[in-house]
Scaffold this motif. Structure first.
Motif, short mmCIF file in Angstrom:
data_model
loop_
_atom_site.label_atom_id
_atom_site.label_comp_id
_atom_site.label_asym_id
_atom_site.label_seq_id
_atom_site.Cartn_x
_atom_site.Cartn_y
_atom_site.Cartn_z
N ILE A 1 73.85 10.15 64.65
CA ILE A 1 73.29 9.08 63.83
C ILE A 1 71.79 9.30 63.61
O ILE A 1 71.29 9.18 62.50
CB ILE A 1 73.56 7.70 64.47
N THR A 2 71.09 9.65 64.68
CA THR A 2 69.65 9.91 64.58
C THR A 2 69.38 11.07 63.63
O THR A 2 68.49 10.99 62.77
CB THR A 2 69.05 10.20 65.97
N VAL B 1 68.07 11.69 56.00
CA VAL B 1 67.91 10.77 54.87
C VAL B 1 66.44 10.45 54.67
O VAL B 1 65.93 10.44 53.54
CB VAL B 1 68.74 9.48 55.09
N LYS B 2 65.74 10.20 55.77
CA LYS B 2 64.31 9.88 55.71
C LYS B 2 63.53 11.05 55.09
O LYS B 2 62.66 10.85 54.25
CB LYS B 2 63.77 9.59 57.11
N LYS C 1 71.25 12.17 61.24
CA LYS C 1 71.58 11.77 59.87
C LYS C 1 70.48 10.88 59.28
O LYS C 1 70.07 11.07 58.14
CB LYS C 1 72.92 11.02 59.85
N ASN C 2 70.00 9.93 60.06
CA ASN C 2 68.91 9.06 59.60
C ASN C 2 67.64 9.86 59.32
O ASN C 2 66.94 9.59 58.34
CB ASN C 2 68.63 7.96 60.62
N ASN C 3 67.33 10.82 60.17
CA ASN C 3 66.15 11.66 59.95
C ASN C 3 66.30 12.50 58.68
O ASN C 3 65.33 12.69 57.94
CB ASN C 3 65.91 12.57 61.15
#
Length: 119
Positions: A106-107, A113-114, A109-111
């Motif tokens: 999750i981390t 996207v960011k 993936k979020n990074n």
């Protein structure tokens, strides 16, 4: 994490070795061998990922294999009516590894996207 996933697989192998020799235990044991050893092998593959997407994909595989290990451990426990602290430690470790790799994916993936939105 390489050592931790290696130790997890090794402890799963040792756990299987002491089970009563029955057809059911042999089948469940083989399945646990596959899933528990796959955790470490796929984690090592994730460490060598060629891209963020590849890394996330491999972490998701590790998460799935950890969850599958939980399933086989719980089934073996119920089938054999095991009440042993070493067994409980192995089951707890499998659940912790699943949570760790889920959070890591999750981390990552979020990074990703960011980073994409900042480009």
């Amino acid at each position: 994490m390489k050592k931790r996933t290696f130790d997890f697989a090794l402890n799963a192998l040792k756990t299987i070795d002491v089970l009563k020799k029955t057809t059911a235990n042999e089948v469940m044991g083989r399945q646990l061998i596959r899933s528990s050893t796959s955790v470490g092998a796929n984690y090592r593959a994730a460490c060598k990922a060629k891209s963020t997407a590849d890394f996330i994909n491999k972490l998701k595989i590790v998460e799935e294999e950890s969850d599958e290990s939980v399933y086989w451990l719980e089934l073996i426990k119920s089938h054999n009516k095991i009440n042993d602290s070493n067994y409980e430690t192995l089951l707890k470790e499998s659940k912790e590894l699943e949570r760790i790799f889920s959070a890591s994916a999750i981390t990552a993936k979020n990074n990703k996207v960011k980073q994409q939105t900042q480009s």
